[in-house]
Design an enzyme around this catalytic site. Structure first.
Site, PDB file in Angstrom:
ATOM      1  N   ARG A  73       0.907  -1.147   0.191  1.00 19.89           N
ATOM      2  CA  ARG A  73      -0.125  -0.010   0.085  1.00 19.89           C
ATOM      3  C   ARG A  73       0.922   1.309   0.045  1.00 19.89           C
ATOM      4  NH1 ARG A  73      -1.769   0.652   4.404  1.00 19.89           N
ATOM      5  NH2 ARG A  73      -1.359  -1.242   5.269  1.00 19.89           N
TER       6      ARG A  73
ATOM      7  N   TYR B  74      -1.636  -3.109  -7.090  1.00 17.60           N
ATOM      8  CA  TYR B  74      -1.621  -4.070  -5.815  1.00 17.60           C
ATOM      9  C   TYR B  74      -2.584  -3.944  -4.675  1.00 17.60           C
ATOM     10  CZ  TYR B  74       0.861  -6.516  -2.355  1.00 17.60           C
ATOM     11  OH  TYR B  74       1.104  -7.503  -1.624  1.00 17.60           O
TER      12      TYR B  74
ATOM     13  N   LYS C  40      -9.687  -2.117   1.795  1.00 16.60           N
ATOM     14  CA  LYS C  40      -9.130  -0.915   2.499  1.00 16.60           C
ATOM     15  C   LYS C  40      -9.901   0.214   2.292  1.00 16.60           C
ATOM     16  CE  LYS C  40      -7.106  -3.398   5.253  1.00 16.60           C
ATOM     17  NZ  LYS C  40      -5.759  -4.217   5.128  1.00 16.60           N
TER      18      LYS C  40
ATOM     19  N   HIS D  44     -10.366  -2.442  11.439  1.00 12.43           N
ATOM     20  CA  HIS D  44      -9.388  -3.376  10.880  1.00 12.43           C
ATOM     21  C   HIS D  44      -9.214  -4.680  11.743  1.00 12.43           C
ATOM     22  CE1 HIS D  44      -4.925  -3.605   9.343  1.00 12.43           C
ATOM     23  NE2 HIS D  44      -5.796  -4.381   8.656  1.00 12.43           N
TER      24      HIS D  44
ATOM     25  N   SER E 276      -1.221  -3.816  10.143  1.00  4.96           N
ATOM     26  CA  SER E 276      -0.941  -4.799   9.042  1.00  4.96           C
ATOM     27  C   SER E 276       0.315  -5.677   9.400  1.00  4.96           C
ATOM     28  CB  SER E 276      -0.648  -3.929   7.686  1.00  4.96           C
ATOM     29  OG  SER E 276      -1.809  -3.126   7.571  1.00  4.96           O
TER      30      SER E 276
ATOM     31  N   CYS F 113       0.561  -7.945  11.418  1.00  5.58           N
ATOM     32  CA  CYS F 113       0.828  -8.055  12.839  1.00  5.58           C
ATOM     33  C   CYS F 113       0.070  -9.328  13.474  1.00  5.58           C
ATOM     34  CB  CYS F 113       0.538  -6.975  13.642  1.00  5.58           C
ATOM     35  SG  CYS F 113       1.692  -5.583  13.551  1.00  5.58           S
TER      36      CYS F 113
ATOM     37  N   THR G  79      -4.432 -12.656  10.467  1.00  7.00           N
ATOM     38  CA  THR G  79      -4.825 -14.022   9.727  1.00  7.00           C
ATOM     39  C   THR G  79      -4.445 -15.050  10.678  1.00  7.00           C
ATOM     40  OG1 THR G  79      -4.693 -12.891   7.824  1.00  7.00           O
ATOM     41  CG2 THR G  79      -4.577 -15.366   7.485  1.00  7.00           C
ATOM     42  N   ASN G  80      -3.282 -15.151  11.211  1.00  4.86           N
ATOM     43  CA  ASN G  80      -2.565 -16.152  11.922  1.00  4.86           C
ATOM     44  C   ASN G  80      -3.525 -16.406  13.232  1.00  4.86           C
ATOM     45  OD1 ASN G  80       0.056 -17.575  11.143  1.00  4.86           O
ATOM     46  ND2 ASN G  80       0.069 -15.303  10.314  1.00  4.86           N
TER      47      ASN G  80
ATOM     48  N   ASP H 198      -9.557  -9.754   8.594  1.00  2.00           N
ATOM     49  CA  ASP H 198      -8.934  -8.492   8.316  1.00  2.00           C
ATOM     50  C   ASP H 198      -9.996  -7.230   8.711  1.00  2.00           C
ATOM     51  OD1 ASP H 198      -6.600  -6.862   7.405  1.00  2.00           O
ATOM     52  OD2 ASP H 198      -7.739  -6.524   5.525  1.00  2.00           O
TER      53      ASP H 198
ATOM     54  N   SER I  34       4.451 -10.591  -0.061  1.00  2.00           N
ATOM     55  CA  SER I  34       3.754 -11.221  -0.960  1.00  2.00           C
ATOM     56  C   SER I  34       2.663 -11.673  -0.338  1.00  2.00           C
ATOM     57  CB  SER I  34       4.675 -12.562  -1.341  1.00  2.00           C
ATOM     58  OG  SER I  34       5.536 -13.274  -0.311  1.00  2.00           O
ATOM     59  N   ARG I  35       1.598 -12.009  -1.365  1.00  2.00           N
ATOM     60  CA  ARG I  35       0.210 -12.434  -0.576  1.00  2.00           C
ATOM     61  C   ARG I  35      -0.530 -13.603  -1.489  1.00  2.00           C
ATOM     62  NH1 ARG I  35      -1.862  -9.027   3.867  1.00  2.00           N
ATOM     63  NH2 ARG I  35      -0.081  -7.533   4.027  1.00  2.00           N
TER      64      ARG I  35
ATOM     65  N   TYR J  54       1.547 -17.856  17.681  1.00  2.00           N
ATOM     66  CA  TYR J  54       0.785 -18.615  16.862  1.00  2.00           C
ATOM     67  C   TYR J  54      -0.117 -19.402  17.709  1.00  2.00           C
ATOM     68  CZ  TYR J  54       4.437 -17.041  13.601  1.00  2.00           C
ATOM     69  OH  TYR J  54       5.248 -16.173  12.708  1.00  2.00           O
TER      70      TYR J  54
ATOM     71  N   ASN K  49      -1.214 -18.993  21.009  1.00  2.00           N
ATOM     72  CA  ASN K  49      -1.810 -17.942  21.732  1.00  2.00           C
ATOM     73  C   ASN K  49      -3.170 -18.106  22.257  1.00  2.00           C
ATOM     74  OD1 ASN K  49       0.296 -15.942  20.596  1.00  2.00           O
ATOM     75  ND2 ASN K  49      -0.570 -15.783  18.718  1.00  2.00           N
TER      76      ASN K  49
HETATM   77  P1  GTP Z   1      -2.591  -7.827   7.146  1.00  2.00           P
HETATM   78  O1  GTP Z   1      -2.974  -8.949   6.044  1.00  2.00           O
HETATM   79  O2  GTP Z   1      -1.624  -6.892   6.460  1.00  2.00           O
HETATM   80  O3  GTP Z   1      -3.344  -6.924   7.561  1.00  2.00           O
HETATM   81  O4  GTP Z   1      -1.677  -8.850   8.140  1.00  2.00           O
HETATM   82  P2  GTP Z   1      -2.164  -9.540   9.426  1.00  2.00           P
HETATM   83  O5  GTP Z   1      -2.303  -8.616  10.696  1.00  2.00           O
HETATM   84  O6  GTP Z   1      -3.464 -10.631   8.984  1.00  2.00           O
HETATM   85  O7  GTP Z   1      -0.922 -10.312   9.933  1.00  2.00           O
HETATM   86  P3  GTP Z   1      -0.610 -12.095   9.702  1.00  2.00           P
HETATM   87  O8  GTP Z   1      -1.565 -12.958  10.552  1.00  2.00           O
HETATM   88  O9  GTP Z   1      -0.528 -12.144   8.123  1.00  2.00           O
HETATM   89  O10 GTP Z   1       0.737 -12.283  10.260  1.00  2.00           O
HETATM   90  C1  GTP Z   1       2.139 -11.401   9.699  1.00  2.00           C
HETATM   91  C2  GTP Z   1       3.346 -11.805   9.971  1.00  2.00           C
HETATM   92  O11 GTP Z   1       3.540 -11.915  11.655  1.00  2.00           O
HETATM   93  C3  GTP Z   1       3.649 -13.279   9.391  1.00  2.00           C
HETATM   94  O12 GTP Z   1       5.016 -13.331   9.037  1.00  2.00           O
HETATM   95  C4  GTP Z   1       3.573 -14.163  10.636  1.00  2.00           C
HETATM   96  O13 GTP Z   1       4.294 -15.145  10.652  1.00  2.00           O
HETATM   97  C5  GTP Z   1       3.878 -13.161  11.804  1.00  2.00           C
HETATM   98  N1  GTP Z   1       2.960 -13.777  12.969  1.00  2.00           N
HETATM   99  C6  GTP Z   1       1.823 -13.735  13.195  1.00  2.00           C
HETATM  100  N2  GTP Z   1       1.452 -14.274  14.381  1.00  2.00           N
HETATM  101  C7  GTP Z   1       2.485 -14.160  15.044  1.00  2.00           C
HETATM  102  C8  GTP Z   1       2.828 -14.607  16.525  1.00  2.00           C
HETATM  103  O14 GTP Z   1       1.917 -15.037  17.281  1.00  2.00           O
HETATM  104  N3  GTP Z   1       4.032 -14.412  16.854  1.00  2.00           N
HETATM  105  C9  GTP Z   1       5.172 -14.229  16.000  1.00  2.00           C
HETATM  106  N4  GTP Z   1       6.231 -14.179  16.627  1.00  2.00           N
HETATM  107  N5  GTP Z   1       4.784 -13.876  14.788  1.00  2.00           N
HETATM  108  C10 GTP Z   1       3.665 -13.928  14.411  1.00  2.00           C
HETATM  109  C1  SPV Z   2      -2.939  -4.687   4.949  1.00  2.00           C
HETATM  110  O1  SPV Z   2      -1.890  -4.018   4.723  1.00  2.00           O
HETATM  111  O2  SPV Z   2      -3.393  -4.467   5.998  1.00  2.00           O
HETATM  112  C2  SPV Z   2      -3.466  -5.576   4.054  1.00  2.00           C
HETATM  113  C3  SPV Z   2      -3.192  -6.012   3.034  1.00  2.00           C
HETATM  114  O3  SPV Z   2      -4.547  -6.394   4.678  1.00  2.00           O
HETATM  115  S1  SPV Z   2      -3.806  -4.599   1.708  1.00  2.00           S
HETATM  116  O4  SPV Z   2      -5.080  -5.154   1.285  1.00  2.00           O
HETATM  117  O5  SPV Z   2      -2.891  -4.412   1.032  1.00  2.00           O
HETATM  118  O6  SPV Z   2      -4.094  -3.510   2.612  1.00  2.00           O
HETATM  119 MN    MN Z   3      -4.990  -5.706   6.830  1.00  2.00          MN
END
Ligand code: GTP
Ligand code: SPV
Ligand code: MN
Length: 593
Positions: free
Chosen positions: A72, A200, A209, A229, A251, A253, A256-257, A280, A377-378, A502, A505
């Site tokens: 972004r 992108y 967003k 968010h 973002s 942080c 998704t996980n 998200d 990458s996504r 992960y 949590n």
């Molecule tokens: P956006 O799609 O950008 O909004 O991201 P998101 O908030 O969904 O983050 P996502 O779950 O994709 O995790 C982003 C990064 O953080 C990845 O590289 C994960 O491996 C890492 N991550 C996620 N959860 C944890 C955790 O509990 N501990 C650690 N150390 N890293 C984590």
């Molecule tokens: C973020 O950056 O919070 C995302 C990816 O979820 S994007 O769709 O590019 O905003």
């Molecule tokens: Mn996001």
């Protein structure tokens, strides 16, 4: 192509935009399988998509975006309201007339010889009272195919719109992808988005967003609901009852996980199960029971790829084995994909995310390792493919929220988890969230910035009014969710994460549920309630002695500095800033002594 609708305003708008961009033809997207096949073939013929190994990854494609267009572009993202103050100190602002003029110049003639696609889409289940309809115009097949996964699209949406329904006008064009000619413009007062010069993610998939957060947050303020968010997940307890949590992390942080969490071995015996509602975005409103209810307006995941593997996120791994678009990952000789932190062996050779030959151990001019996949990458995959998908995803009513979590990446300071004393204190916690910058946006990695409610890049109006909206929602809520702050990212002095994160949590989510049900006491500290270590189940986890205590510790000296920084941070807002938050800030100061 004849318009498959009798909506005069929609047709007139499409024609008006076509007059500016001058495409060779206009194609209305109906959402059919046949249409999808045709678009895929066309994108393959131009190189916009690469077909992956259909035996191993059926229905999957790779897309490489322009190397200057991989995240972004916050600096080029604007809120265009008549009055500058309505955009507030946290947004770039441009006067609407000027904004339209500048973007029109870039759009002008930019689609000559090409096709303009018209994508009717619904954010939220089609026909739900809480859903919003948008129409995106774009010259990018990649955008069409992504929107097809991320939202509900096609003829059904047009039918829902009828002859006079209201919709968000979403105008998108790649133009020449030159960052100097890139603008992502929001006109909340016109219910309009214009995005040009990027293909992108969040810059180009305008339902996400741009609509579901920036425009929707503005509408939410006006109409009395919230666009956040946040991920939404359900925790099924051993009793079979499911409680729902919404969590806002910046973002990349961990949303998704967390949303797809699989219970760790040590907790399996307890029989918890996690159900994914969204990863998200959450739209939340107050229902007739005076509680907070949330829907996920999206239908797909646009998730961070690196680090995704069967250990960190097994549900995501399963969800991306078919019908998935990969963006900016590495390509292996057998036409499958790879990324840093993937399952299995590191390939001996591959093409990196730009399509250049890559081998393990390669370094660039500065001696740093060359990454095979881009850090941002996504994957784009349908939520329906996620094994933990919630049965309530398509329900028009959404789910009732028991707890709200805020969090960020903080190497120091913020404990693993702590709870707000009450709603306004929780709003204060959210308004002061800080996090280290990640690859999801262009800019310096690692720099700590304030990111209130993880909405800094996504709030479509003045942040002071946004904070007031949170306070007002609390006043209207009878069953208020409890508010917590979590931090999975605290490190030791060598920079290693103290907490395994992960799936583990869930141990913290369990404590949060206990607090919601008033099953455990907690330590009252100046910053909020912190768990007694004994109340966090660490069965099966080999944490070094003292680590949990360290993770839960509150350093008063550091927090005094933090509180002073909050005070400074709040100064940028004008008189619209809620006095309730100033009060919270002063109370924290008093409690810190
Ligand atoms: P956006 O799609 O950008 O909004 O991201 P998101 O908030 O969904 O983050 P996502 O779950 O994709 O995790 C982003 C990064 O953080 C990845 O590289 C994960 O491996 C890492 N991550 C996620 N959860 C944890 C955790 O509990 N501990 C650690 N150390 N890293 C984590
Ligand atoms: C973020 O950056 O919070 C995302 C990816 O979820 S994007 O769709 O590019 O905003
Ligand atoms: Mn996001």
């Amino acid at each position: 192509m004849k318009a498959p609708t009798k909506h005069k305003k929609l047709i007139a708008w499409v024609n008006e935009m076509a007059k500016i961009c001058q495409p060779e033809k206009i194609v209305w997207i109906n959402g059919s399988e046949e249409e999808k096949k045709k678009l895929e073939e066309e994108a393959i013929s131009t190189g916009e998509l690469i077909r992956l190994n259909q035996k191993k990854l059926p229905g999957c494609f790779l897309h490489r975006s322009d190397p200057s267009d991989v995240a972004r572009s916050e600096k080029l993202t604007y809120i265009c309201t008549k009055r500058k103050n309505d955009a507030g100190p946290n947004n770039n602002w441009m006067e609407p007339k000027e904004a339209y003029k500048r973007a029109r110049e870039i759009f002008s003639g930019s689609m000559k010889g090409r096709t303009l696609y018209v994508i009717p889409f619904s954010m939220g289940p089609i026909g739900s009272e809480f859903s919003k309809i948008g129409v995106e115009l774009t010259d990018s097949i990649y955008v069409v195919l992504n929107m097809r996964i991320m939202s509900r699209i096609g003829q059904e949406v047009l039918d829902q719109l009828g002859t006079n329904g209201s919709f968000t006008k979403c105008m998108h064009g790649k133009a020449d992808l030159n960052p100097d000619k890139r603008l992502i413009l929001h006109f909340p007062e016109d219910n309009t988005i214009w995005s040009v010069g990027s293909g992108y993610g969040g810059n180009a998939l305008l339902g996400k967003k741009c609509l579901a957060l920036r425009i929707a947050s503005y509408l939410g303020k006006k109409e009395g609901w919230m666009a956040e968010h946040m991920l939404i997940l359900g925790i099924e307890k051993p009793s079979g009852q499911i409680q729902y949590i919404a969590a806002a992390f910046p973002s990349a942080c961990g949303k998704t996980n967390l949303a797809m969490l699989v219970p760790p071995e040590g907790l399996k015996r307890k029989g918890y199960r996690i159900w994914t509602v969204g990863d998200d975005i959450a739209w939340m409103r107050i229902d007739s029971d005076r509680g907070l209810w949330a829907v996920n307006p999206e239908a797909g995941f646009f998730g961070v790829v690196p680090g995704t593997n069967s250990k960190s996120n097994p549900n995501a791994v399963k969800a991306i084995q078919k019908n998935t678009i990969y963006t900016n990952v590495a390509l292996k000789p057998d036409m499958t994909v790879w990324w840093e932190g993937a399952d299995g062996e590191i390939p001996e050779e591959a093409l990196d995310w730009r399509g250049r030959p890559w081998k393990p151990g390669m370094v660039d001019e500065t001696g740093s390792p060359v990454r095979a996949a881009h850090p941002n990458s996504r994957f784009t995959a349908p939520i329906s493919q996620c094994p933990s998908i919630s049965f309530r995803l398509d329900q028009h009513h959404g789910v009732p929220i028991s707890a709200i979590l805020f969090g960020g990446r903080r190497a120091r300071l913020a404990p693993l988890v702590y709870e707000a004393f009450e709603w306004n204190h929780g709003v204060y916690m959210g308004s002061t969230v800080a996090s280290e910058k990640t690859a999801a946006a262009e800019g310096t990695l690692g720099e700590v910035r304030r990111d209130p409610m993880a909405m800094l890049p996504f709030c479509g109006y003045n942040m002071a009014d946004y904070f007031q909206h949170w306070v007002d929602m609390g006043n209207r809520l009878e069953k208020k969710p409890r508010i917590f702050h979590v931090n999975w990212f605290r490190t030791d002095k060598n920079g290693n994460f103290l907490w395994p994160g992960y799936g583990e949590n869930l141990r913290i989510l369990e404590w949060i549920l206990y607090r919601c049900e008033e099953k455990v006491e907690a330590v009252k500290t100046p910053i909020g309630y912190v768990p007694y270590p004994k109340d966090i189940d660490i069965t099966g986890l080999s944490l070094p002695k003292g680590t949990l205590q360290e993770l839960l510790s509150v350093n008063i000296h550091e927090w005094r500095q933090e509180q002073e920084d909050h005070e400074k941070y709040f100064k940028q807002f004008d008189s619209a800033f809620p006095h309730e938050l100033l009060k919270e800030c002063n109370s924290l100061k008093r409690r810190l002594g």
